[in-house]
Design an enzyme around this catalytic site. Sequence first.
Site, PDB file in Angstrom:
ATOM      1  CE  LYS B  13      -0.355   2.346   7.316  1.00 36.52           C
ATOM      2  NZ  LYS B  13      -1.258   1.192   7.349  1.00 36.52           N
ATOM      3  CG  ASP B  72      -5.763  -2.825  10.595  1.00 43.17           C
ATOM      4  OD1 ASP B  72      -5.736  -1.954   9.707  1.00 43.17           O
ATOM      5  OD2 ASP B  72      -6.821  -3.254  11.077  1.00 43.17           O
ATOM      6  CB  SER B  73      -2.807   1.604  13.003  1.00 44.77           C
ATOM      7  OG  SER B  73      -2.637   2.269  11.766  1.00 44.77           O
ATOM      8  N   GLY B 156      -3.808  10.411   7.499  1.00 42.70           N
ATOM      9  CA  GLY B 156      -5.025   9.979   8.194  1.00 42.70           C
ATOM     10  C   GLY B 156      -5.549  11.050   9.129  1.00 42.70           C
TER      11      GLY B 156
END
Lengths: 200, 200
Positions: B13, B72-73, B156
């Site tokens: 990230k 936030d995802s 993810g």
Amino acid sequence: MSQVFLASRNPKKLEELLRILAEVVPDIEVLGLDDVAPYDEPAETEATFEGNALLKARAGVEATGLPSLADDSGLCVDALNGMPGVLSARWAGTAKDDAANNRLLLEQLADVPDDRRGAEFRCAVAFCRPGGVEDVVFGEMRGVVIRELRGSGGFGYDVVFVPDGETRTSAEMPAAEKDLISHRGKSLRAVAPLVAAALG
Amino acid sequence: MSQVFLASRNPKKLEELLRILAEVVPDIEVLGLDDVAPYDEPAETEATFEGNALLKARAGVEATGLPSLADDSGLCVDALNGMPGVLSARWAGTAKDDAANNRLLLEQLADVPDDRRGAEFRCAVAFCRPGGVEDVVFGEMRGVVIRELRGSGGFGYDVVFVPDGETRTSAEMPAAEKDLISHRGKSLRAVAPLVAAALG
């Protein structure tokens, strides 16, 4: 002796149905999947409880020629946008593993605060007769998901669910007492007069 | 050298943010959680991406005194009523286990037919400055959840997600190409001018 078919091989569901129907139709015999010749059970691929219940009850009529009941039910958790819902039985991926499903649910809700742990059990019961007459009835039971497992009655998510107005989980309630307030109890009592009329 | 804090210790990230911000603010330095003194990170207890992003960015400002970003995802799957959503990182219960999360998701969707496998990645990025000015921006990427894992990029759920108009999973797309269409890319590009203005 009037026969009705319930498209399930879960002995607890068959018992529960018999307990409720027997009050309305005293000489009823409930046959389950293990009492009839094997047939291709449809996969529960519908997006709604109603859709899955109808799939299963229609297949029951076709296979047995008897008036056929099928239910689909599940726990709809507010913080999960209504899931596990139709996926309740296989939430942890492996089919019908109550312990794994409950463990996963509690872990997913670990950080969800007490005031956002509302949930409801929902049930749809489809009643299909040879000739094509079909009914679907519904029942629900609201409550909260607690943070541990309690009780040894019931099945599925009963051990983590405290109905509104109760301090016990639905797995800590005697079966007859749970029937009075449960989603399945409500929907089976709603369908019972329809079964009585069809068999009468 | 302008400094901005990103409340994350996920190196992928941090890289992704730097890659995108550097186009707008060439001399930017992005500090992550591992670059600052340890502080109590808030648990992601909010019911929305926006709420969690704000929690984390506010805590970042308080701890570092720097303009702070937090995102936030998650993946919102149609057949799961928008879940895993805010629970994406811990869907399988154990924290941040991508392999377990993907395995569980594919198992939950095993019986969901191809025409009901739509999903979207959503991202909220909060940008909070000392003094209390706050912004939240959003981005999304629609697509479908396939039935197997493909690709080694991203993180993810990228390995099970094919964006609309693509045949590759987002884990099979080069990072720069994914940035152009991704939820996080869109929201970081939307926040970049705000960061540039605040640091300028």
